[in-house]
Design a protein around this motif. Structure first.
Motif, mmCIF file in Angstrom:
data_model
loop_
_atom_site.group_PDB
_atom_site.id
_atom_site.type_symbol
_atom_site.label_atom_id
_atom_site.label_comp_id
_atom_site.label_asym_id
_atom_site.label_seq_id
_atom_site.Cartn_x
_atom_site.Cartn_y
_atom_site.Cartn_z
ATOM 1 N N GLY A 161 0.784 -1.244 0.000
ATOM 2 C CA GLY A 161 0.000 0.000 0.000
ATOM 3 C C GLY A 161 0.810 1.285 0.000
ATOM 4 O O GLY A 161 0.233 2.368 -0.179
ATOM 5 N N GLU A 163 3.091 2.296 -2.188
ATOM 6 C CA GLU A 163 3.144 2.829 -3.552
ATOM 7 C C GLU A 163 1.821 3.504 -3.925
ATOM 8 O O GLU A 163 1.800 4.595 -4.512
ATOM 9 C CB GLU A 163 3.440 1.682 -4.526
ATOM 10 C CG GLU A 163 4.093 2.129 -5.796
ATOM 11 C CD GLU A 163 4.637 0.961 -6.625
ATOM 12 O OE1 GLU A 163 5.075 1.234 -7.739
ATOM 13 O OE2 GLU A 163 4.625 -0.201 -6.151
ATOM 14 N N GLU A 164 0.715 2.865 -3.523
ATOM 15 C CA GLU A 164 -0.608 3.443 -3.818
ATOM 16 C C GLU A 164 -0.779 4.786 -3.104
ATOM 17 O O GLU A 164 -1.337 5.740 -3.664
ATOM 18 C CB GLU A 164 -1.719 2.478 -3.384
ATOM 19 C CG GLU A 164 -1.870 1.233 -4.259
ATOM 20 C CD GLU A 164 -0.791 0.161 -4.024
ATOM 21 O OE1 GLU A 164 -0.803 -0.830 -4.751
ATOM 22 O OE2 GLU A 164 0.051 0.333 -3.105
ATOM 23 N N TYR A 165 -0.288 4.867 -1.873
ATOM 24 C CA TYR A 165 -0.343 6.133 -1.130
ATOM 25 C C TYR A 165 0.536 7.182 -1.820
ATOM 26 O O TYR A 165 0.129 8.332 -2.016
ATOM 27 C CB TYR A 165 0.128 5.911 0.311
ATOM 28 C CG TYR A 165 0.208 7.189 1.129
ATOM 29 C CD1 TYR A 165 -0.949 7.765 1.672
ATOM 30 C CD2 TYR A 165 1.428 7.834 1.321
ATOM 31 C CE1 TYR A 165 -0.872 8.948 2.406
ATOM 32 C CE2 TYR A 165 1.515 9.015 2.050
ATOM 33 C CZ TYR A 165 0.355 9.567 2.587
ATOM 34 O OH TYR A 165 0.437 10.749 3.296
ATOM 35 N N HIS A 166 1.721 6.782 -2.241
ATOM 36 C CA HIS A 166 2.659 7.697 -2.914
ATOM 37 C C HIS A 166 2.069 8.223 -4.220
ATOM 38 O O HIS A 166 2.258 9.394 -4.577
ATOM 39 C CB HIS A 166 3.981 6.965 -3.185
ATOM 40 C CG HIS A 166 4.994 7.767 -3.928
ATOM 41 N ND1 HIS A 166 5.196 7.640 -5.284
ATOM 42 C CD2 HIS A 166 5.863 8.727 -3.512
ATOM 43 C CE1 HIS A 166 6.146 8.489 -5.670
ATOM 44 N NE2 HIS A 166 6.558 9.153 -4.615
ATOM 45 N N ASP A 167 1.350 7.349 -4.931
ATOM 46 C CA ASP A 167 0.787 7.736 -6.233
ATOM 47 C C ASP A 167 -0.557 8.449 -6.120
ATOM 48 O O ASP A 167 -1.178 8.770 -7.139
ATOM 49 C CB ASP A 167 0.637 6.497 -7.132
ATOM 50 C CG ASP A 167 1.996 5.891 -7.497
ATOM 51 O OD1 ASP A 167 3.013 6.594 -7.347
ATOM 52 O OD2 ASP A 167 2.032 4.715 -7.921
ATOM 53 N N LYS A 169 -3.350 7.195 -5.014
ATOM 54 C CA LYS A 169 -4.497 6.306 -5.239
ATOM 55 C C LYS A 169 -5.179 5.913 -3.936
ATOM 56 O O LYS A 169 -6.261 5.336 -3.932
ATOM 57 C CB LYS A 169 -4.048 5.038 -5.982
ATOM 58 C CG LYS A 169 -3.550 5.323 -7.396
ATOM 59 C CD LYS A 169 -2.945 4.076 -8.037
ATOM 60 C CE LYS A 169 -2.360 4.409 -9.392
ATOM 61 N NZ LYS A 169 -1.589 3.284 -9.942
ATOM 62 N N SER A 170 -4.505 6.189 -2.819
ATOM 63 C CA SER A 170 -5.072 5.852 -1.511
ATOM 64 C C SER A 170 -4.684 6.936 -0.511
ATOM 65 O O SER A 170 -3.591 7.510 -0.585
ATOM 66 C CB SER A 170 -4.519 4.503 -1.058
ATOM 67 O OG SER A 170 -4.844 4.261 0.295
ATOM 68 N N LYS A 171 -5.587 7.229 0.416
ATOM 69 C CA LYS A 171 -5.302 8.270 1.420
ATOM 70 C C LYS A 171 -4.608 7.698 2.650
ATOM 71 O O LYS A 171 -4.157 8.440 3.524
ATOM 72 C CB LYS A 171 -6.598 8.972 1.818
ATOM 73 C CG LYS A 171 -7.122 9.860 0.704
ATOM 74 C CD LYS A 171 -8.301 10.694 1.124
ATOM 75 C CE LYS A 171 -8.711 11.632 0.008
ATOM 76 N NZ LYS A 171 -9.947 12.369 0.313
ATOM 77 N N ILE A 173 -2.027 4.206 4.187
ATOM 78 C CA ILE A 173 -1.092 3.138 3.803
ATOM 79 C C ILE A 173 -1.675 1.825 4.314
ATOM 80 O O ILE A 173 -1.623 1.528 5.515
ATOM 81 C CB ILE A 173 0.309 3.388 4.389
ATOM 82 C CG1 ILE A 173 0.836 4.758 3.949
ATOM 83 C CG2 ILE A 173 1.279 2.281 3.957
ATOM 84 C CD1 ILE A 173 2.029 5.266 4.743
ATOM 85 N N SER A 174 -2.257 1.042 3.412
ATOM 86 C CA SER A 174 -3.025 -0.143 3.819
ATOM 87 C C SER A 174 -2.191 -1.187 4.553
ATOM 88 O O SER A 174 -2.694 -1.916 5.403
ATOM 89 C CB SER A 174 -3.699 -0.784 2.600
ATOM 90 O OG SER A 174 -2.724 -1.187 1.654
ATOM 91 N N LYS A 192 5.243 -6.990 0.708
ATOM 92 C CA LYS A 192 4.921 -7.782 -0.479
ATOM 93 C C LYS A 192 5.822 -9.023 -0.520
ATOM 94 O O LYS A 192 5.390 -10.108 -0.866
ATOM 95 C CB LYS A 192 5.135 -6.950 -1.747
ATOM 96 C CG LYS A 192 4.224 -5.732 -1.861
ATOM 97 C CD LYS A 192 4.657 -4.878 -3.044
ATOM 98 C CE LYS A 192 3.905 -3.552 -3.057
ATOM 99 N NZ LYS A 192 4.435 -2.637 -4.087
#
Length: 584
Positions: A161, A163-167, A169-171, A173-174, A192
């Motif tokens: 999560g 990378e998704e936070y960095h990009d 895409k997510s508020k 960090i899952s 991962k």
């Protein structure tokens, strides 16, 4: 005193370090007799309470004053707040995590997790308990693009999560879980992939610091780096707290009344910047109670009375790097230019064979410094490949390489294989009084080969200006001499991968990417396999010569002999200033 590596990071070293440390991967017997007798700590004696200590920060540039582990990349910034800035984990002398620090960590390969428990009573210097959210928030600072932190790496992106936070895409960090809530003290980090070296400090996959969420949460991410809460009144949970900052010059500290290990003995510490050329006189006149020694000045200080000299070989090296591409900020990766001036292996190898590193280093540093053969320090044991031989001066071989590759002479200078003039702009930093003659010596050796090498900008650069040009791929720089203070685990991804902003050479090859992947793969959980791949990588890097390891050296510290508790052992670094005291 440089604790950067204990936070799972590496740092840039400004020009001073090029002369402070220039030694390395050969046996101690290569040094002078004085060198063999160094101990790593001052004598242990009965301690008393109270007293002030003055510490020298050796730097030819004002320190930047970014007092955040997540936002700073400069060793001087780390060093100047060391009495306050404690990492989450203590380690052994071989940098393996132990349970003695502010937090404990447990790695579970099957569950693909790291579980961190912050100890009860570990408090920020304003009295607030360090929480799970403080641990998680440090990752937010690093991964939020608005902070422009250079600490975001492909290694940290192994956290679920992130990378998704960095990009964007997510508020949240899952993959960072707080089972007891934000105000609890437990954090579970989900990965991962599990990586070799995760049980060792400095592995790059686990951030080893926390940030005070309650204190910084109202500051927008884009304003953090310039905020007074970072620059003037930072919060830490170490033995001392920041009392006063004189920008770029000094930081003074008083006791942290909430320090979890107990009450420190000293009342006050002041760390002040001093230029390399003033160091020996400052040591001889006892201006400071603690100061590193500039190796080229050893002969003039070694007889100083009322001083204990202690030393270590730090995890660092100086290097020569060739610019062969640019950093693409949008894609977050290095992009190599096949037509770059320095993108010719024969040219790079010839430059390496042109240098007389060992004799010059010996001459100027009195046996305290020496050449290193590979990009993996000897302290990493089996991972260091003792069979890789350093480049030693061989002008005949250098000339042959250049002739064969088509760098023909036209008059005094050689031209490029396409017939165009060849001028190589070399960036190097200011340092001690021996830095200029050392650099000029190398330029003279290259001139003997017909290579028209000139100093970029016509002179040695001030440290901050140097890194500004290097990091931003200024076209006026073709090659550079820099220095790394390394993290304490040998993984190389954060320095030499396609996604590493610190890969200043900007080289990207299939073979390098493959070897880095293999060195950090599941197979590499088997140490023998990992060692084999490390050795392959060192030989490959030696042959390609995009980055040429140069020197490392004994880091000698002069300590007032009225002090006890001062040590340069890795196991003592986190709590160093809790232990330092005046002798009864």
């Amino acid at each position: 005193m440089k604790k950067a590596k204990l936070f799972g990071s590496l740092t840039l070293l400004t020009g001073v370090a090029l002369t402070l440390a220039a030694c390395g991967n050969k046996s101690n017997s290569e040094g002078s007799n004085d060198v063999k007798n160094f101990k790593a700590a001052v004598p242990t004696k009965a301690a008393k309470k109270g007293g002030s200590v003055k510490v020298a920060l050796i730097s030819n540039s004002p320190f930047k004053g970014i007092f955040s582990n997540e936002l700073s990349t400069d060793a001087s910034d780390t060093e100047v707040v060391a009495p306050a800035n404690e990492g989450l984990f203590d380690t052994t002398d071989t940098y393996v995590y132990n349970d003695k620090g502010p937090a404990t960590i447990k790695i579970d390969n099957n569950a693909k997790t790291a579980t961190i428990n912050v100890k009860k009573g570990v408090k920020w210097s304003d009295g607030k308990q360090v929480t799970a959210k403080d641990v998680e928030y440090a990752y937010e600072i690093i991964a939020n693009p608005a902070t422009q932190s250079q600490r975001y790496t492909s290694s940290l992106a192994n956290i679920v999560g992130l990378e998704e936070y960095h990009d964007g895409k997510s508020k949240t960090i899952s993959g960072i879980e707080m089972p007891d809530g934000e105000n609890g003290r437990k954090v579970v980090i989900h990965f991962k992939q599990m990586k070799p070296g995760m049980t060792q400090s400095g592995n790059g996959f686990i951030w080893e610091s926390a940030a005070p969420y309650h204190y910084l949460k109202d500051v927008p991410f884009k304003d953090l780096v310039s905020s007074d809460k970072i620059r003037k009144k930072p919060l830490f949970f170490g033995p001392f707290k920041v009392n006063k900052v004189v920008r770029g010059q000094s930081v003074s500290f008083v006791r942290n009344p909430y320090y979890w290990r107990g009450t420190p003995k000293l009342d006050k510490i002041t760390i002040s910047a001093i230029g390399t050329n003033s160091v020996s006189q400052a040591i001889k006149s006892h201006k400071f109670d603690v100061s590193q020694v500039v190796n080229s000045q050893w002969e003039s200080v070694k007889g100083t009375k009322d001083v204990n000299f202690i030393a270590r070989v730090p995890l660092q090296y100086s290097y020569l790097s060739f610019k062969v591409g640019k950093w693409d900020a949008k894609k977050g990766k290095n992009v190599m230019n096949p037509n770059a001036k320095m993108n010719n292996k024969a040219l790079r190898q010839a430059i390496a064979y042109g240098m007389n590193i060992e004799p010059v280093t010996k001459r100027y540093t009195h046996g305290l410094s020496f050449q290193v053969p590979t990009l993996v320090p000897k302290q990493f044991g089996a991972f260091f490949d003792k069979d890789v031989k350093p480049y030693t001066q061989n002008l005949k071989k250098a000339n042959e390489l250049l002739d064969k590759a088509g760098y023909k002479k036209k008059g005094k200078w050689r031209v490029q294989p396409n017939g165009k003039p060849l001028v190589i702009h070399f960036a190097a930093m200011q340092g001690s009084s021996t830095q200029e003659p050392t650099i000029q010596n190398y330029i003279q050796q290259w001139h003997k080969l017909g290579l028209n090498v000139k100093l970029a900008g016509g002179r040695l650069m001030e440290g901050n200006s140097f890194y500004d040009k290097v990091q931003n791929d200024d076209p006026s720089v073709d090659m550079l001499q820099g220095m790394w203070s390394l993290s304490s685990e040998p993984t190389q991804d954060d320095l030499y991968s396609e996604a590493a902003p610190f890969n200043f050479s900007r080289f990207v090859t299939k073979k390098n990417t493959q070897l880095l992947k293999e060195m950090g793969s599941q197979k590499a959980l088997n140490k023998d396999y990992r060692v084999k791949k490390f050795h392959e990588w060192q030989q490959y890097m030696h042959d390609e010569a995009y980055v040429l390891p140069m020197t490392n050296g004994y880091e000698v510290t002069a300590v007032n002999n009225k002090l006890t508790g001062y040590s340069v052992k890795p196991s003592t670094a986190n709590a160093l200033w809790y232990d330092v005291a005046y002798v009864k």
